[in-house]
Design a protein around this motif. Structure first.
Motif, mmCIF file in Angstrom:
data_model
loop_
_atom_site.group_PDB
_atom_site.id
_atom_site.type_symbol
_atom_site.label_atom_id
_atom_site.label_comp_id
_atom_site.label_asym_id
_atom_site.label_seq_id
_atom_site.Cartn_x
_atom_site.Cartn_y
_atom_site.Cartn_z
ATOM 1 N N GLY A 5 0.922 -1.190 0.097
ATOM 2 C CA GLY A 5 -0.137 0.038 0.039
ATOM 3 C C GLY A 5 0.473 0.940 -0.512
ATOM 4 O O GLY A 5 1.783 0.992 0.725
ATOM 5 N N VAL A 6 0.382 2.286 -1.139
ATOM 6 C CA VAL A 6 0.872 4.010 -1.063
ATOM 7 C C VAL A 6 0.325 4.945 -0.397
ATOM 8 O O VAL A 6 -0.802 4.661 -1.412
ATOM 9 C CB VAL A 6 2.127 3.337 -2.270
ATOM 10 C CG1 VAL A 6 2.739 5.018 -1.974
ATOM 11 C CG2 VAL A 6 3.132 2.254 -2.382
ATOM 12 N N ASP A 7 0.749 5.568 0.189
ATOM 13 C CA ASP A 7 0.665 6.746 0.421
ATOM 14 C C ASP A 7 1.703 8.129 -0.297
ATOM 15 O O ASP A 7 2.268 8.353 0.181
ATOM 16 C CB ASP A 7 -0.310 6.831 1.767
ATOM 17 C CG ASP A 7 -0.269 8.812 1.891
ATOM 18 O OD1 ASP A 7 -0.996 9.108 1.211
ATOM 19 O OD2 ASP A 7 -0.349 9.047 3.339
ATOM 20 N N PRO A 8 0.782 8.038 -1.514
ATOM 21 C CA PRO A 8 2.512 9.217 -2.448
ATOM 22 C C PRO A 8 2.316 10.393 -1.829
ATOM 23 O O PRO A 8 1.531 11.470 -1.780
ATOM 24 C CB PRO A 8 1.712 9.230 -3.480
ATOM 25 C CG PRO A 8 -0.121 8.753 -3.696
ATOM 26 C CD PRO A 8 -0.171 8.069 -2.778
ATOM 27 N N ASN A 12 7.507 13.041 1.289
ATOM 28 C CA ASN A 12 7.095 11.898 2.246
ATOM 29 C C ASN A 12 6.010 11.217 1.798
ATOM 30 O O ASN A 12 4.711 10.999 1.238
ATOM 31 C CB ASN A 12 6.260 12.338 2.961
ATOM 32 C CG ASN A 12 7.547 13.019 4.169
ATOM 33 O OD1 ASN A 12 8.497 12.846 4.914
ATOM 34 N ND2 ASN A 12 6.697 14.309 5.080
ATOM 35 N N THR A 13 6.640 9.887 1.494
ATOM 36 C CA THR A 13 5.417 8.724 0.907
ATOM 37 C C THR A 13 5.466 7.590 2.001
ATOM 38 O O THR A 13 6.386 6.695 1.973
ATOM 39 C CB THR A 13 6.090 8.355 -0.558
ATOM 40 O OG1 THR A 13 6.378 9.083 -2.084
ATOM 41 C CG2 THR A 13 5.611 6.966 -1.243
ATOM 42 N N VAL A 35 8.282 5.259 6.093
ATOM 43 C CA VAL A 35 8.491 6.488 5.294
ATOM 44 C C VAL A 35 9.120 6.609 4.271
ATOM 45 O O VAL A 35 10.408 7.129 4.888
ATOM 46 C CB VAL A 35 8.111 7.601 6.280
ATOM 47 C CG1 VAL A 35 7.741 9.037 5.495
ATOM 48 C CG2 VAL A 35 6.037 7.364 6.794
ATOM 49 N N ILE A 36 8.737 7.571 3.218
ATOM 50 C CA ILE A 36 10.183 7.202 2.126
ATOM 51 C C ILE A 36 10.116 9.202 1.853
ATOM 52 O O ILE A 36 9.067 9.429 1.866
ATOM 53 C CB ILE A 36 9.932 6.750 0.785
ATOM 54 C CG1 ILE A 36 9.568 5.317 0.716
ATOM 55 C CG2 ILE A 36 11.507 7.379 -0.410
ATOM 56 C CD1 ILE A 36 9.488 4.664 -0.580
ATOM 57 N N HIS A 143 1.881 8.589 7.127
ATOM 58 C CA HIS A 143 1.746 8.830 6.189
ATOM 59 C C HIS A 143 1.942 6.721 6.346
ATOM 60 O O HIS A 143 1.500 6.589 4.800
ATOM 61 C CB HIS A 143 3.440 8.948 5.736
ATOM 62 C CG HIS A 143 3.194 10.508 5.562
ATOM 63 N ND1 HIS A 143 1.564 11.404 4.713
ATOM 64 C CD2 HIS A 143 3.820 11.398 5.809
ATOM 65 C CE1 HIS A 143 2.672 12.913 4.360
ATOM 66 N NE2 HIS A 143 3.016 12.973 5.274
ATOM 67 N N ALA A 144 2.751 6.485 6.829
ATOM 68 C CA ALA A 144 2.490 4.376 7.325
ATOM 69 C C ALA A 144 1.248 4.284 7.105
ATOM 70 O O ALA A 144 1.027 2.767 6.863
ATOM 71 C CB ALA A 144 3.831 4.645 8.090
#
Length: 169
Positions: A5-8, A12-13, A35-36, A143-144
């Protein structure tokens, strides 16, 4: 099934890796999440390249069966929406290069899948994600948590989607 799952986002992704079915005692299990981050001082092309590299590494490490990504929400800030759209595109390219199934969900669909209502606030979503995944009270970055919620949304909807696709054939 393993779902990424991704919250773009450009700065912060969020990402969350979820196991379902036989791989998850109790139905759902969080395998990873975080978080990236990309530094604001870098040119956008370098930030997007860093995001792409990080997503590629997650795909290599976890080898998900599906990728679920939050749909773009325009809100009031068009500049922010464009940056999120670019980040979302980078994530989809990484998945597409691997032939990975991708699904997008609106924030309302995600909240509805996790909380039963599309109007839930962030704290309610975080509590339900922790409850559904047995994560206890440990605090995670928003975000995570949002990315895990997107993965839960996909896990709940995927069986129905497969059944409907099978009946249409």
């Amino acid at each position: 099934m393993i779902v990424l799952g991704v919250d773009p986002g450009l700065a912060n992704t969020g990402y969350g890796v979820l196991a379902t079915g036989a791989r998850a005692p109790g139905g759902l299990a969080a395998l990873d999440g975080g978080v990236i981050e990309t530094p604001a001082g870098l040119p956008i092309e370098r930030r997007l390249a860093r995001l792409h590299e990080a997503v590629e590494a997650l795909l290599e490490e976890h080898r998900p069966d599906a990728l679920a990504v939050e749909e773009l929400y325009f809100g009031a800030n068009a500049r922010s929406a464009f940056a999120v759209g670019q980040a979302r595109g980078v994530v989809l390219v990484a998945a597409g290069r691997r032939g990975l199934e991708c699904s997008g969900y609106t924030p309302q669909q995600v909240k509805g899948a996790v909380c039963g209502t599309g109007r839930a606030d962030k704290q309610q979503v975080a509590r339900m994600v922790a409850t559904l995944l047995g994560l206890g009270g440990e605090r995670r970055p928003d975000h995570a948590t949002d990315a895990l919620a997107v993965a839960i949304c996909h896990a709940n909807r995927a069986p129905l989607g497969r059944a409907l696709a099978g009946s249409a054939a």
